[in-house]
Design a protein around this motif. Structure first.
Motif, PDB file in Angstrom:
ATOM      1  N   ALA A   1      -3.521  -4.284 -20.066  1.00 43.38           N
ATOM      2  CA  ALA A   1      -3.736  -4.698 -21.446  1.00 43.38           C
ATOM      3  C   ALA A   1      -3.173  -3.627 -22.369  1.00 43.38           C
ATOM      4  N   LEU A   2      -2.458  -4.062 -23.398  1.00 40.44           N
ATOM      5  CA  LEU A   2      -1.836  -3.132 -24.337  1.00 40.44           C
ATOM      6  C   LEU A   2      -2.724  -2.918 -25.559  1.00 40.44           C
ATOM      7  N   PRO A   3      -2.743  -1.752 -26.174  1.00 27.64           N
ATOM      8  CA  PRO A   3      -1.927  -0.588 -25.798  1.00 27.64           C
ATOM      9  C   PRO A   3      -2.453   0.110 -24.554  1.00 27.64           C
ATOM     10  N   ASP A   4      -1.555   0.770 -23.849  1.00 32.30           N
ATOM     11  CA  ASP A   4      -1.893   1.489 -22.632  1.00 32.30           C
ATOM     12  C   ASP A   4      -2.775   2.689 -22.957  1.00 32.30           C
ATOM     13  N   SER A   5      -3.434   3.226 -21.946  1.00 34.26           N
ATOM     14  CA  SER A   5      -4.274   4.405 -22.130  1.00 34.26           C
ATOM     15  C   SER A   5      -4.233   5.252 -20.865  1.00 34.26           C
ATOM     16  N   HIS A   6      -4.676   6.490 -20.989  1.00 37.98           N
ATOM     17  CA  HIS A   6      -4.726   7.389 -19.833  1.00 37.98           C
ATOM     18  C   HIS A   6      -5.611   6.791 -18.737  1.00 37.98           C
ATOM     19  N   GLU A   7      -6.748   6.238 -19.147  1.00 33.23           N
ATOM     20  CA  GLU A   7      -7.674   5.672 -18.158  1.00 33.23           C
ATOM     21  C   GLU A   7      -7.023   4.502 -17.415  1.00 33.23           C
ATOM     22  N   GLN A   8      -6.309   3.666 -18.150  1.00 35.70           N
ATOM     23  CA  GLN A   8      -5.646   2.534 -17.502  1.00 35.70           C
ATOM     24  C   GLN A   8      -4.549   3.001 -16.553  1.00 35.70           C
ATOM     25  N   GLN A   9      -3.829   4.044 -16.936  1.00 33.61           N
ATOM     26  CA  GLN A   9      -2.771   4.546 -16.059  1.00 33.61           C
ATOM     27  C   GLN A   9      -3.340   5.077 -14.752  1.00 33.61           C
ATOM     28  N   GLN A  10      -4.489   5.718 -14.834  1.00 28.45           N
ATOM     29  CA  GLN A  10      -5.128   6.215 -13.608  1.00 28.45           C
ATOM     30  C   GLN A  10      -5.601   5.055 -12.725  1.00 28.45           C
ATOM     31  N   ALA A  11      -6.150   4.025 -13.360  1.00 32.04           N
ATOM     32  CA  ALA A  11      -6.587   2.848 -12.605  1.00 32.04           C
ATOM     33  C   ALA A  11      -5.380   2.134 -11.986  1.00 32.04           C
ATOM     34  N   GLN A  12      -4.308   2.022 -12.761  1.00 28.05           N
ATOM     35  CA  GLN A  12      -3.090   1.405 -12.255  1.00 28.05           C
ATOM     36  C   GLN A  12      -2.547   2.168 -11.053  1.00 28.05           C
ATOM     37  N   ALA A  13      -2.561   3.488 -11.151  1.00 24.62           N
ATOM     38  CA  ALA A  13      -2.058   4.324 -10.061  1.00 24.62           C
ATOM     39  C   ALA A  13      -2.830   4.074  -8.773  1.00 24.62           C
ATOM     40  N   LYS A  14      -4.140   3.938  -8.874  1.00 22.06           N
ATOM     41  CA  LYS A  14      -4.964   3.693  -7.681  1.00 22.06           C
ATOM     42  C   LYS A  14      -4.654   2.326  -7.073  1.00 22.06           C
ATOM     43  N   ILE A  15      -4.462   1.315  -7.912  1.00 22.35           N
ATOM     44  CA  ILE A  15      -4.140  -0.021  -7.399  1.00 22.35           C
ATOM     45  C   ILE A  15      -2.813  -0.004  -6.652  1.00 22.35           C
ATOM     46  N   TYR A  16      -1.812   0.614  -7.242  1.00 27.63           N
ATOM     47  CA  TYR A  16      -0.515   0.725  -6.579  1.00 27.63           C
ATOM     48  C   TYR A  16      -0.651   1.427  -5.225  1.00 27.63           C
ATOM     49  N   ALA A  17      -1.304   2.593  -5.228  1.00 25.86           N
ATOM     50  CA  ALA A  17      -1.417   3.374  -3.995  1.00 25.86           C
ATOM     51  C   ALA A  17      -2.219   2.635  -2.932  1.00 25.86           C
ATOM     52  N   ASP A  18      -3.326   2.001  -3.334  1.00 27.19           N
ATOM     53  CA  ASP A  18      -4.146   1.270  -2.371  1.00 27.19           C
ATOM     54  C   ASP A  18      -3.396   0.067  -1.791  1.00 27.19           C
TER      55      ASP A  18
END
Length: 355
Positions: free
Chosen positions: A278-295
């Motif tokens: 969801a926009l605008p992006d945030s630091h918290e969302q980027q961290q959550a996104q990173a975990k989804i990608y890695a998992d």
């Protein structure tokens, strides 16, 4: 010390200093930051790849990353091989858009995934406007697959033969193919694909929303089981993996879905991975996104037979997400200024654990 002994010592020292040094091989330069494909292969995958769309082929910085084999060992034309571009007029074939991606990929030493023979979207008007009889449409389908498969005969590790044929509840999606040919259109497409592709090409069914064990993924598994029992050629299932931050499947859920196909004896790949926010992006969302990608990538690495991961483009400005899901975006691994995002490093760090 006698003068004679001193003279002998100086003579010996002079010879030693003038003699060539023993050969010592130079230490190999180790790349401290290997790309995602390099790391994926070390972790046991066949490839880590990306989709590429024709709209960005004039951007040299984009192209330098897209065809960097250390980052992406495989490329997929995201649109250029779809029916409306390949056969814009009946019997008239145009491979220029697909070739613009597959040819540079081969030159760069990248594998190819090909996408897609049959789908309910992006069809030319000549095909959708006519009321076909079943025999007529079967003939059109075979002719299309024959020409496209032969053109890309040696270019495809895998073909997405049929794309998105099921509804979320596990029933077949109502399309011109189903309405005119009946449910056998899927089986026919796979038989035609096997007839005209290279024997080495892997034939996939590809869909979204099957990354969990649910009505849709179970229906796909039942179709695979039925095909294998009847000798219909199918080699793999593609989990598109279009995810959203905050409501994506967990590692365990994706692993369970992959396992249900592996148990049947077919391979799996994550074929269109992205994680919209969801926009605008945030630091918290980027961290959550990173975990989804890695998992998600980890679920593939840990599976019995998940061969690889393809991200559905890697650069935010050319993602399909904002146009399709207004208010969402920033779904890719590289930001607009070509900066690698936390998701990139999360995948990289996770893969290093397997090296």
């Amino acid at each position: 010390m006698k003068l004679q002994s001193v003279s002998l010592l100086l003579s010996t020292l002079s010879i030693a200093l003038s003699a060539p040094s023993p050969y010592r091989p130079k230490p190999k330069l180790v790349n401290k930051y290997p790309g995602l494909d390099v790391l994926a292969k070390r972790a046991g995958l066949l490839y880590f790849g990306t989709a590429i769309d024709n709209v960005v082929l004039n951007n040299s910085q984009y192209i330098s990353i897209a065809h960097n084999k250390s980052e992406f060992g495989q490329v997929t034309p995201s649109n250029g091989q779809k029916w409306m571009y390949i056969e814009p007029q009946q019997g008239k074939f145009n491979y220029s858009m697909g070739d613009a991606i597959t040819k540079p990929g081969r030159e760069a030493g990248q594998m190819g995934r090909c996408h897609t023979f049959i789908w309910h979207n992006q069809l030319p008007e000549w095909l959708t406007a006519k009321n076909w009889t079943k025999p007529e449409l079967v003939k059109v389908l075979e002719n299309h697959i024959r020409h496209e498969a032969r053109h890309y005969y040696d270019s495809c590790y895998a073909w997405d033969v049929v794309n998105e044929a099921f509804n979320d509840d596990g029933t077949l999606r109502e399309t011109m193919w189903l309405n005119t040919i009946g449910k056998s259109y899927i089986e026919l497409a796979f038989k035609f694909a096997r007839k005209y592709t290279s024997p080495r090409t892997r034939l996939y069914y590809n869909d979204y929303g099957i990354e969990r064990v649910n009505n849709k993924s179970i229906a796909v598994a039942e179709m695979v089981k039925y095909f294998l029992k009847r000798g219909v050629p199918i080699d793999g299932v593609g989990l598109q993996a279009h995810f959203t931050t905050g409501r994506s499947p967990s590692y365990n859920e994706t692993s369970a879905s992959i396992a249900q196909y592996n148990k049947l004896g077919v391979e799996v790949a994550l074929t269109e991975l992205d994680v919209r926010q969801a926009l605008p992006d945030s630091h918290e969302q980027q961290q959550a996104q990173a975990k989804i990608y890695a998992d998600s990538v980890k679920a593939c690495v840990d599976a019995k037979d998940c061969v690889g991961v393809t991200v559905w483009d890697f650069w935010d400005p050319v993602s399909w997400v904002p146009e399709t899901f207004p208010g969402y975006g920033d779904a890719c691994l590289w930001s607009a200024n070509f900066t690698k995002k936390p998701a990139y490093y999360a995948i990289s760090d996770m893969l290093r654990e397997y090296s």
